[in-house]
Design an enzyme around this catalytic site. Structure first.
Site, PDB file in Angstrom:
ATOM      1  N   SER A   1      -9.738   2.286   2.925  1.00 15.36           N
ATOM      2  CA  SER A   1      -8.815   2.936   2.019  1.00 15.36           C
ATOM      3  C   SER A   1      -7.860   1.976   1.307  1.00 15.36           C
ATOM      4  CB  SER A   1      -8.001   3.984   2.777  1.00 15.36           C
ATOM      5  OG  SER A   1      -7.167   3.372   3.732  1.00 15.36           O
TER       6      SER A   1
ATOM      7  N   LYS B   1       0.853  -1.194   0.000  1.00 14.40           N
ATOM      8  CA  LYS B   1       0.000   0.000   0.000  1.00 14.40           C
ATOM      9  C   LYS B   1       0.886   1.240   0.000  1.00 14.40           C
ATOM     10  CE  LYS B   1      -3.863   2.099   2.581  1.00 14.40           C
ATOM     11  NZ  LYS B   1      -4.680   2.049   3.810  1.00 14.40           N
TER      12      LYS B   1
ATOM     13  N   SER C   1      -9.931   0.239   7.267  1.00 15.51           N
ATOM     14  CA  SER C   1      -9.358   0.241   5.918  1.00 15.51           C
ATOM     15  C   SER C   1      -8.721  -1.043   5.434  1.00 15.51           C
ATOM     16  CB  SER C   1      -8.328   1.359   5.795  1.00 15.51           C
ATOM     17  OG  SER C   1      -8.992   2.554   5.523  1.00 15.51           O
TER      18      SER C   1
HETATM   19  N1  GLN Z   1     -12.974   4.842   6.119  1.00 12.35           N
HETATM   20  C1  GLN Z   1     -12.400   5.374   7.325  1.00 12.35           C
HETATM   21  C2  GLN Z   1     -11.990   6.799   7.126  1.00 12.35           C
HETATM   22  O1  GLN Z   1     -12.308   7.314   6.124  1.00 12.35           O
HETATM   23  C3  GLN Z   1     -11.262   4.521   7.759  1.00 12.35           C
HETATM   24  C4  GLN Z   1     -10.047   4.771   6.983  1.00 12.35           C
HETATM   25  C5  GLN Z   1      -8.903   3.934   7.450  1.00 12.35           C
HETATM   26  O2  GLN Z   1      -9.084   2.972   8.180  1.00 12.35           O
HETATM   27  N2  GLN Z   1      -7.719   4.360   7.075  1.00 12.35           N
HETATM   28  O3  GLN Z   1     -11.386   7.407   7.939  1.00 12.35           O
END
Ligand code: GLN
Length: 487
Positions: free
Chosen positions: A155, A78, A179
């Site tokens: 994400s 990632k 995420s």
């Molecule tokens: N979807 C969540 C956010 O937008 C979690 C993102 C994540 O875990 N990095 O913050």
């Protein structure tokens, strides 16, 4: 070629060790698969030559009998992990030309154990998002899409799409509020978020430091165990890194869960959750019961506050972490007459809308006058959420919940931020409490999209989490390959 792609990480590991296949062959098969699936947009930076060089090196080591546990295994990373001399952008324009001079501890651990890096994977900008649509370079497409392009989740959308499309044997992800688990659920693969502190955060682009945690996205639970074995470990460069030994997770795969107590939290089955998911959730409960577990209804009364608390704390920490991107030290800089104008222009053009929104919210809740009302209050409620879990884990060993309220949605479907944030409803609570969670694919809904079920364990109980996850995986026996996967 396709035979090679059929091997999951555990099988590839064995075949490499027995020299039935070489890492160069395997890596070539994956580079080929990446080309075939390039329209999904999972990779934002491909490291072809570097990957082949690493693979050659691995083959040498295997021949010399000095192979590491991941020797020769091609994986994707990632783009939140800093990789030395390899562009790391966090999917943001503001870091478009950032070449770190150092390697993150987690990726270094993987290379030390012999893994081969295929390239960097797309994600939401600075890992803020649930659909991969906030990535500066554009959407990633879920390999399960039929006629309409669907979101891979976020994400870690690039990581999930790469693993599900068989263009990486495994991938790293980061999980701040879901995420790893949510994209794993959307793409029909396994996603494991370890206990906060299990994996070092050193060298990972910071989003919300009290929540960020690295973990693997893989095809199977066994693969997740192998990956986490290598990724985790104490690191004195991260003050929140846990100085605790983790036993070999693979030795827990086949442990019986007989007599284990599984909590079913009533707060995780409210209205608005898809019928198909409810039905798979019920089946999963039955599977675990059939495997000898005891099913116990439980209540985590502060669950409903998790999302609002998360969307105060995460932006607060983000606004502080992202203050460093000022056009002076990193990446993009937009010249202007005055210093203030330079900051404004650089940050205005460098950050996308969602990131700017979070910086504004975060700065607001931390500002004098509002700090007590929002930030401090959120911290107090976070404690209550953690206490709910502590109390529950006095009576049960694990919690079983759906991973997401819906299966993958269409790209562009969730336009307003609130609807998007609601996606994290089942993953955020464990993040706030720092607990390990894993999403396992258990089947397909009526639209043919994967359904993920989440298991949550007490802090640092990844070993037993692996046992119960593997049990559920065996019962569900989900083995359909995404139609958009490389053949
Ligand atoms: N979807 C969540 C956010 O937008 C979690 C993102 C994540 O875990 N990095 O913050």
């Amino acid at each position: 070629m396709s035979d090679l792609l059929n091997l999951d990480l555990s099988s590839a590991q064995k075949s490499l060790k027995n020299r039935e296949i070489s890492s160069v062959e395997l890596t070539k098969a994956y580079l080929d698969a990446i080309e075939k699936t390039s329209s999904l947009g999972a990779y934002i930076d491909l490291q072809k030559d570097y990957a082949l060089e690493m693979a050659k090196n691995s083959d040498k080591k295997i021949n010399q009998g000095v192979a590491g546990p991941l020797e020769g295994i091609p994986i994707g990373v990632k783009d939140m992990f800093c990789t030395k001399d390899i562009k790391t952008t966090a999917s943001s324009k503001i870091l478009e030309n950032f070449y770190p001079t150092y390697e993150s501890t987690v990726t270094q651990n993987l290379w030390n154990d012999g893994a081969v890096m295929l390239g960097k994977l797309s994600c939401d900008e600075f890992a803020m998002g649930s659909s991969n649509e906030t990535a500066a370079k554009g959407n990633v497409i879920n390999p399960w899409s039929k006629t309409i392009p669907m979101s891979p989740g976020g994400s870690s959308g690039g990581s999930a799409a790469a693993v599900a499309s068989r263009s990486a044997l495994a991938a790293t992800g980061t999980d701040t509020g879901g995420s790893i688990r949510q994209p794993a659920a959307f793409c029909g693969i396994t996603g494991l978020k370890p206990t906060y502190g299990r994996c070092s955060r050193w060298g990972i682009v910071a989003f919300s430091s009290s929540l960020d945690q690295a973990g693997p996205l893989t095809r199977t639970v066994s693969d997740a165990a192998i990956m986490l074995n290598s990724m985790a470990g104490y690191d004195n460069k991260d003050s929140t890194s846990a100085n605790l030994e983790m036993p070999d997770l693979t030795s827990y795969l086949d442990k019986s869960i007989k007599g284990k107590k599984i909590g079913i939290p009533k707060e995780y089955t409210q209205d608005g959750i898809s019928e198909d998911i409810v039905s798979f959730y019920e089946t999963s409960i039955q599977f675990l019961k059939d495997s000898g577990a005891e099913i116990i209804p439980v209540s985590l009364p502060h669950t409903k506050y998790a999302l609002p608390v998360y969307y105060i704390i995460a932006p607060a920490e983000a606004s502080s972490n992202l203050a460093r991107y000022d056009g002076v030290r990193y990446g993009t800089r937009k010249e202007a007459e005055s210093l203030d104008d330079m900051y404004e222009l650089t940050r205005g053009e460098g950050f996308g809308d969602e990131v700017q929104r979070r910086i504004m919210i975060g700065t607001y809740v931390l500002s004098s006058g509002y700090y007590d009302a929002y930030y401090l209050k959120a911290q107090k409620v976070r404690r209550l959420i953690k206490e709910d879990f502590d109390n529950t884990f006095e009576n049960v060993d694990f919690l079983l919940t759906p991973s997401t309220p819906s299966t993958a949605f269409e790209l562009g479907q969730k336009q307003d931020p609130l609807t998007m944030y609601l996606n994290d409803i089942f993953t955020v609570p464990a993040s706030l409490a720092g607990l390990p969670g894993i999403s396992i694919p258990v089947g397909l809904d009526k639209a043919g999209l994967p359904v993920g079920i989440q298991l949550i364990a007490n802090s640092f109980d990844e070993p037993n989490l692996i046992s119960v996850a593997h049990t559920l995986e065996k019962s569900a026996n989900f083995n359909v390959i995404a139609q958009g996967a490389a053949k």
